[in-house]
Design an enzyme around this catalytic site. Structure first.
Site, PDB file in Angstrom:
ATOM      1  CD  GLN A   1       5.772  11.077   1.147  1.00  0.00           C
ATOM      2  OE1 GLN A   1       6.177  12.208   0.906  1.00  0.00           O
ATOM      3  NE2 GLN A   1       5.392  10.248   0.185  1.00  0.00           N
TER       4      GLN A   1
ATOM      5  CG  ASN B   1      -3.991   5.391   3.431  1.00  0.00           C
ATOM      6  OD1 ASN B   1      -4.930   5.010   2.740  1.00  0.00           O
ATOM      7  ND2 ASN B   1      -3.105   4.551   3.947  1.00  0.00           N
ATOM      8  CG  ASP B   2      -3.523   8.422   7.435  1.00  0.00           C
ATOM      9  OD1 ASP B   2      -2.380   8.843   7.212  1.00  0.00           O
ATOM     10  OD2 ASP B   2      -3.741   7.245   7.769  1.00  0.00           O
TER      11      ASP B   2
ATOM     12  CG  ASP C   1      -2.049  -1.015   1.109  1.00  0.00           C
ATOM     13  OD1 ASP C   1      -2.199  -1.614   0.025  1.00  0.00           O
ATOM     14  OD2 ASP C   1      -2.763  -1.228   2.101  1.00  0.00           O
ATOM     15  N   GLY C   2       1.987   1.211   0.711  1.00  0.00           N
ATOM     16  CA  GLY C   2       2.861   2.373   0.761  1.00  0.00           C
ATOM     17  C   GLY C   2       3.404   2.757  -0.609  1.00  0.00           C
TER      18      GLY C   2
ATOM     19  CG  ASP D   1      -0.254   9.921  22.773  1.00  0.00           C
ATOM     20  OD1 ASP D   1       0.041  10.720  23.666  1.00  0.00           O
ATOM     21  OD2 ASP D   1      -0.099   8.690  22.873  1.00  0.00           O
TER      22      ASP D   1
END
Length: 285
Positions: free
Chosen positions: A236, A134-135, A58-59, A164
């Site tokens: 990233q 993704n996010d 996926d990356g 967090d």
């Protein structure tokens, strides 16, 4: 990859193969002299590419899509060579058949949403735009203290998250970091944005799902004990955020926006839940 390039070169004479410059240098000894590899800057890649093929996990798709951050992402044909692969419907053993079906317009496709993100760095007087398949995540990084993040939806204040961090994800990203933080699993065809706290101090702060047309604003609060937070987009690192810095997030709008992914069938997503997550499987077997 070299095997796939050779197949394309031998059987589809009208198709040009584009790779990044460092990749071309790495595989030049394994490619025959009759095969031409094209390279160029990101801007040239955006202008020339009609199809994006990825081999990996996926990356790999997230990294490939990031090359088209300032423009439309071409359709993606992905082959799984990783460990999990929520976005990878095909095994590489099927590469020749999958490509032929796509070339002859016999493939299924699924449109996945992409987020537009604009970071305003108040202290440095600058703006930066990026995109997320993704996010994006605001997290405390190396700070030992929890981060305070002010959250607003369409200009209306929702809450100050003391946690967090916060993950804002697309439905595609709902099975990534958001899921690990307790967020919902959302079908990629559902138009929405997920807001998921990461280890919040208050147990009453639950994950939120808002319409895809909403505009989210996230700001590191001036009251935050941690004087800096880190921003990451699709894994990233984008650097630190300081109190007063703001992130604006919305879903890309328009028929040409988002990312068209080649799918095996309309039931790929259900298969992934059962096959990859072992969804609702019993223990002890």
């Amino acid at each position: 990859m070299t095997s796939f390039i050779k197949h394309i070169s031998d059987n589809y004479k009208s198709i040009n193969v584009i790779v990044e410059r460092d990749v071309a240098e790495e595989i030049e000894d394994e490619i025959s002299e009759s095969t031409t590899l094209y390279t160029g800057s990101n801007g040239q890649i955006q202008e020339k590419t009609d199809l994006l093929v990825t081999l990996g996990g996926d990356g790999t798709i997230l990294t490939a899509a990031s090359l088209f951050a300032s423009g439309d992402v071409p359709p993606v044909l992905s082959f799984s060579m990783g460990t999990l692969g929520f976005l990878m419907p095909f095994d590489f053993a099927e590469a020749e058949t999958a490509f032929h079906d796509l070339y002859t317009s016999q493939s299924n496709v699924l449109k996945r949403a992409r987020l537009e993100c604009e970071a305003v760095y108040q202290n440095e007087m600058k703006r930066e735009k990026t995109h997320a398949m993704n996010d994006l995540t605001i997290h405390r990084g190396h700070e030992p203290h929890l981060t305070n993040v002010d959250i607003a939806v369409d200009g209306q204040f929702v809450t100050t998250a003391i946690a967090d961090g916060i993950t804002v994800s697309t439905p595609t990203g709902s099975t990534a970091y958001s899921l690990s933080s307790g967020g919902s699993i959302v079908h990629p065809a559902v138009p929405c944005i997920l807001i998921t706290p990461i280890c919040p101090r208050s147990l009453s702060f639950r994950p939120l799902i808002v319409p895809a047309g909403a505009t989210l604003t996230l700001s590191v609060s001036e009251k935050s004990r941690g004087r800096a937070a880190d921003l990451s987009v699709d894994g990233q690192n984008k650097g630190p955020l300081k109190p007063g810095d703001t992130i604006t997030v919305r879903t890309e709008q328009g028929d040409s926006k988002g990312i068209w992914c080649v799918a095996r069938s309309g039931s790929d997503w259900v298969h992934q839940l059962n096959g990859l997550l072992g969804f609702n499987s019993q223990f002890g077997k």
